[in-house]
Design a protein around this motif. Structure first.
Motif, short mmCIF file in Angstrom:
data_model
loop_
_atom_site.label_atom_id
_atom_site.label_comp_id
_atom_site.label_asym_id
_atom_site.label_seq_id
_atom_site.Cartn_x
_atom_site.Cartn_y
_atom_site.Cartn_z
N VAL A 141 0.85 -1.19 0.00
CA VAL A 141 0.00 0.00 0.00
C VAL A 141 0.89 1.24 0.00
N ASN A 142 0.60 2.13 -0.90
CA ASN A 142 1.38 3.36 -1.00
C ASN A 142 0.95 4.31 0.12
N ALA A 143 1.78 4.43 1.13
CA ALA A 143 1.44 5.27 2.29
C ALA A 143 1.80 6.74 2.07
N GLY A 144 2.44 7.04 0.97
CA GLY A 144 2.82 8.42 0.71
C GLY A 144 1.62 9.33 0.59
N SER A 145 0.57 8.90 -0.09
CA SER A 145 -0.62 9.74 -0.26
C SER A 145 -1.35 9.92 1.07
N MET A 146 -1.32 8.93 1.95
CA MET A 146 -1.98 9.04 3.24
C MET A 146 -1.31 10.11 4.10
N ALA A 147 0.00 10.19 4.02
CA ALA A 147 0.72 11.22 4.77
C ALA A 147 0.34 12.60 4.27
N ASP A 148 0.19 12.73 2.95
CA ASP A 148 -0.22 14.01 2.37
C ASP A 148 -1.62 14.40 2.84
N ILE A 149 -2.52 13.44 2.88
CA ILE A 149 -3.89 13.71 3.32
C ILE A 149 -3.91 14.13 4.79
N ALA A 150 -3.15 13.42 5.62
CA ALA A 150 -3.09 13.75 7.04
C ALA A 150 -2.54 15.16 7.25
N PHE A 153 -5.94 22.12 7.66
CA PHE A 153 -7.35 22.54 7.62
C PHE A 153 -7.85 22.88 9.01
N PHE A 154 -7.58 22.00 9.98
CA PHE A 154 -8.07 22.23 11.34
C PHE A 154 -7.37 23.40 12.02
N LEU A 155 -6.09 23.58 11.69
CA LEU A 155 -5.37 24.72 12.26
C LEU A 155 -5.93 26.05 11.76
N VAL A 156 -6.32 26.06 10.49
CA VAL A 156 -6.83 27.30 9.89
C VAL A 156 -8.25 27.60 10.33
N THR A 157 -9.08 26.57 10.45
CA THR A 157 -10.51 26.78 10.71
C THR A 157 -10.87 26.84 12.18
N THR A 158 -10.00 26.31 13.05
CA THR A 158 -10.33 26.29 14.48
C THR A 158 -10.14 27.67 15.09
N THR A 159 -11.11 28.11 15.87
CA THR A 159 -11.01 29.39 16.57
C THR A 159 -10.81 29.12 18.05
N ILE A 160 -9.93 29.89 18.65
CA ILE A 160 -9.61 29.74 20.07
C ILE A 160 -10.04 31.01 20.78
N ASP A 161 -10.89 30.85 21.79
CA ASP A 161 -11.35 32.01 22.55
C ASP A 161 -10.21 32.55 23.41
N ASN A 162 -10.10 33.87 23.41
CA ASN A 162 -9.10 34.52 24.24
C ASN A 162 -9.63 34.65 25.66
N ASP A 163 -8.79 34.31 26.62
CA ASP A 163 -9.18 34.46 28.01
C ASP A 163 -9.18 35.93 28.39
N GLU A 164 -10.29 36.34 28.98
CA GLU A 164 -10.39 37.73 29.40
C GLU A 164 -9.60 37.98 30.69
N GLY A 165 -9.53 36.95 31.54
CA GLY A 165 -8.88 37.14 32.81
C GLY A 165 -9.74 37.94 33.77
N LEU A 166 -9.18 38.33 34.87
CA LEU A 166 -9.90 39.11 35.85
C LEU A 166 -9.57 40.58 35.68
N ASN A 167 -10.62 41.40 35.56
CA ASN A 167 -10.41 42.83 35.40
C ASN A 167 -10.12 43.46 36.74
N ARG A 168 -8.86 43.45 37.12
CA ARG A 168 -8.49 43.99 38.41
C ARG A 168 -7.31 44.94 38.25
N LEU A 169 -7.41 46.03 38.96
CA LEU A 169 -6.31 46.99 39.02
C LEU A 169 -5.64 46.82 40.37
N MET A 170 -4.42 46.29 40.35
CA MET A 170 -3.75 46.00 41.61
C MET A 170 -3.22 47.29 42.24
#
Length: 204
Positions: free
Chosen positions: A10-19, A25-42
């Protein structure tokens, strides 16, 4: 003599390309929410701390038995928010002072905070303080700030601070409206800056 065929590889070369393409694709389309943190003025640190007057510090201590002490008096959790509000909103400076609080509605006591911008809430816990009680105390302090911020936001803009905050982070909000909301949030935060000091645990 029979011909024995070797198993087809089985030619595994094409499978590596697909992976690899799926990974991109997932890196480009996935969105990561930014943490707001605690709004505190020390509060100021190091040498600046010596310039803070004791009247501008509201001390909360949680002991080993999960008892809550506000200014050395044991109180119930449900009464903490009201005491914090009274302290922050005191406005204890005289009217001829430059830092006189025109929007404060407190009792203007001489031994309580001078101005919301100077008021500091100190929360100190013991080593054996339970985490739920510690978080509950923090929540009451933040609720006190939210109460005061909502009051001033309603007075100035006809809408609560929390409602402005929700609208600001709405996905449907347009950029021009977002800038207006951002300015309003900053105005209210300057009136009641959230200054919470959390020193290291105490040993009982």
């Amino acid at each position: 003599m029979k011909n024995h065929r070797l198993p087809q590889e089985v030619n595994a070369g094409s499978m590596a390309d697909i992976a690899f393409l799926l990974l991109i694709f997932f890196l480009v389309t996935t969105t990561i929410d930014n943490d707001e943190g605690l709004n505190r003025l020390m509060p100021p640190e190091n040498e600046d701390i010596i310039d803070i007057k004791q009247r501008n510090i509201f001390k909360i201590v949680i002991n080993d038995n999960d008892q809550i002490l506000a200014e050395d008096d044991i109180i119930d959790l449900e009464n903490l928010k009201g005491q914090v509000i009274s302290f922050i909103d005191n406005g204890g400076l005289s009217a001829d002072h430059d830092d006189f609080c025109t929007y404060c509605k407190g009792d203007r006591l001489e031994d309580s905070s001078e101005n919301p911008s100077k008021a500091i809430i100190s929360i100190k816990s013991s080593r054996n303080t339970s985490y739920p009680v510690y978080v509950a105390v923090q929540n009451e302090v933040v609720a006190a700030y939210n109460h005061l911020r909502n009051r001033e936001s309603l007075r100035m803009f006809g809408i609560s601070f929390e409602a402005i905050h929700r609208e600001y982070f709405s996905e449907e909000i347009k950029n021009d409206k977002k800038e207006i909301l951002k300015d309003r949030l900053e105005i209210i935060r300057e009136l009641f800056p959230q200054k919470i000091l959390e020193p290291e645990s105490i040993n009982n």
